[in-house]
Design an enzyme around this catalytic site. Structure first.
Site, PDB file in Angstrom:
ATOM      1  N   GLU A 105       0.850  -1.204   0.000  1.00 59.50           N
ATOM      2  CA  GLU A 105       0.000   0.000   0.000  1.00 59.50           C
ATOM      3  C   GLU A 105       0.876   1.241   0.000  1.00 59.50           C
ATOM      4  OE1 GLU A 105      -2.907   1.419   0.126  1.00 59.50           O
ATOM      5  OE2 GLU A 105      -4.358   0.334   1.349  1.00 59.50           O
ATOM      6  N   ASP A 106       0.378   2.333  -0.546  1.00 62.79           N
ATOM      7  CA  ASP A 106       1.119   3.582  -0.484  1.00 62.79           C
ATOM      8  C   ASP A 106       1.143   4.143   0.949  1.00 62.79           C
ATOM      9  OD1 ASP A 106      -1.621   4.151  -0.512  1.00 62.79           O
ATOM     10  OD2 ASP A 106      -1.496   5.711  -2.045  1.00 62.79           O
TER      11      ASP A 106
ATOM     12  N   ASP B 285      -3.884   5.624   6.214  1.00 60.59           N
ATOM     13  CA  ASP B 285      -4.373   6.876   6.795  1.00 60.59           C
ATOM     14  C   ASP B 285      -5.480   6.491   7.795  1.00 60.59           C
ATOM     15  OD1 ASP B 285      -5.038   9.511   7.225  1.00 60.59           O
ATOM     16  OD2 ASP B 285      -5.891   9.869   5.253  1.00 60.59           O
TER      17      ASP B 285
ATOM     18  N   PHE C  40      -0.445  16.550   4.014  1.00 60.85           N
ATOM     19  CA  PHE C  40      -0.828  15.890   2.774  1.00 60.85           C
ATOM     20  C   PHE C  40       0.396  15.727   1.888  1.00 60.85           C
ATOM     21  CE2 PHE C  40      -2.892  14.937  -1.196  1.00 60.85           C
ATOM     22  CZ  PHE C  40      -3.867  14.048  -0.762  1.00 60.85           C
TER      23      PHE C  40
ATOM     24  N   ARG D  27       2.130  12.467  -9.158  1.00 59.54           N
ATOM     25  CA  ARG D  27       2.573  11.092  -8.897  1.00 59.54           C
ATOM     26  C   ARG D  27       3.981  10.840  -9.428  1.00 59.54           C
ATOM     27  NH1 ARG D  27      -1.983   7.988  -7.300  1.00 59.54           N
ATOM     28  NH2 ARG D  27      -3.941   8.515  -8.316  1.00 59.54           N
TER      29      ARG D  27
HETATM   30  P1  IMP Z   1      -7.074   5.065   4.155  1.00 61.30           P
HETATM   31  O1  IMP Z   1      -7.729   6.278   4.778  1.00 61.30           O
HETATM   32  O2  IMP Z   1      -6.093   4.415   5.085  1.00 61.30           O
HETATM   33  O3  IMP Z   1      -8.119   4.115   3.640  1.00 61.30           O
HETATM   34  O4  IMP Z   1      -6.236   5.567   2.906  1.00 61.30           O
HETATM   35  C1  IMP Z   1      -6.924   5.944   1.757  1.00 61.30           C
HETATM   36  C2  IMP Z   1      -6.065   6.440   0.651  1.00 61.30           C
HETATM   37  O5  IMP Z   1      -5.999   7.821   0.786  1.00 61.30           O
HETATM   38  C3  IMP Z   1      -4.608   6.028   0.579  1.00 61.30           C
HETATM   39  O6  IMP Z   1      -4.365   4.782   0.043  1.00 61.30           O
HETATM   40  C4  IMP Z   1      -4.080   7.144  -0.326  1.00 61.30           C
HETATM   41  O7  IMP Z   1      -4.319   6.859  -1.693  1.00 61.30           O
HETATM   42  C5  IMP Z   1      -4.905   8.309   0.107  1.00 61.30           C
HETATM   43  N1  IMP Z   1      -4.149   9.216   0.989  1.00 61.30           N
HETATM   44  C6  IMP Z   1      -4.185   9.329   2.331  1.00 61.30           C
HETATM   45  N2  IMP Z   1      -3.338  10.281   2.769  1.00 61.30           N
HETATM   46  C7  IMP Z   1      -2.740  10.768   1.640  1.00 61.30           C
HETATM   47  C8  IMP Z   1      -1.733  11.761   1.421  1.00 61.30           C
HETATM   48  O8  IMP Z   1      -1.182  12.413   2.337  1.00 61.30           O
HETATM   49  N3  IMP Z   1      -1.382  11.989   0.126  1.00 61.30           N
HETATM   50  C9  IMP Z   1      -1.932  11.317  -0.926  1.00 61.30           C
HETATM   51  N4  IMP Z   1      -2.851  10.353  -0.757  1.00 61.30           N
HETATM   52  C10 IMP Z   1      -3.252  10.095   0.512  1.00 61.30           C
HETATM   53 MG    MG Z   2      -4.281   8.898  -3.582  1.00 69.92          MG
END
Ligand code: IMP
Ligand code: MG
Length: 188
Positions: free
Chosen positions: A99-100, A103, A153, A166
């Protein structure tokens, strides 16, 4: 124009990714051909660099899914969309999700539950480049973490804002010019 303040250089990222790859290689040494599942779009840079540092006797299998939890917001909607969720039969296999960022934790949690239900895998672990704990909704701890980041962010190295940035080789904090975040389009 938006400003991007570098927080990790390309060199720092690659050094850390190499360390993660070495650790994963050690941990998976005895396991037969684990399945690496990259979560598009945000993980594409991380996955491409990481797998080059995973050295296992019987190789690895690489698969992708495309998940998105952001409709049009800089803050998560909480609803997970799955534009592409089409995996081969990986029943009983050892799975490593790449995963990237974690959050809220909802995306990773969604995928873990999906995999458990569909494939009863031998194991499921998560490798994540960035861990952002400030907005955690689901209690979830990744097994491999590149860097921990504050409530900012991030863009670059696969991470987008409204599908932009990206391609940057570094990770940077996005500082929006003049206005508040416009809750503009943003997905994995
Ligand atoms: P989750 O809230 O853990 O489900 O993450 C949801 C998605 O939000 C991640 O996989 C990212 O694609 C995106 N995301 C969350 N924080 C950031 C950020 O700081 N920059 C870019 N994308 C983000
Ligand atoms: Mg994203």
């Amino acid at each position: 124009m938006n400003e991007i303040k570098e927080i990790y250089s390309a060199e720092q990222i690659l050094a850390r990714v190499a360390e993660l790859g070495a650790k994963i290689s050690l941990d998976y040494q005895e396991l037969d051909c684990p399945v690496i599942i990259g979560v598009l779009k945000g993980s594409f840079c991380f996955l491409a660099d990481l797998v080059q540092h995973i050295k296992l006797p019987n190789s690895i299998q690489i698969e992708f899914v495309h998940l998105s939890s952001y409709g049009n917001a800089i803050e998560s909607t909480g609803i997970i969309q799955a534009p592409y969720l089409n995996l081969p039969n990986i029943t009983n296999r050892h799975i490593l999700i790449v995963e990237d960022i974690i959050d809220s934790g909802r995306t990773a949690n969604f995928l873990i539950e999906y995999l458990q239900n569909q494939f009863k895998p031998a194991s499921v672990r998560v490798a994540v480049l960035l861990d952002k704990k400030a907005h955690r909704v689901v209690s979830l701890e990744a097994d491999y973490i590149g860097f921990s980041v504050d409530d900012t962010f991030i863009v670059g190295y696969g991470f987008d804002y409204a599908e932009k940035y990206r391609e940057l080789p570094y990770l940077g904090e996005l500082v929006l010019s003049g206005k508040k975040p416009d809750k503009a389009s943003h997905e994995k």
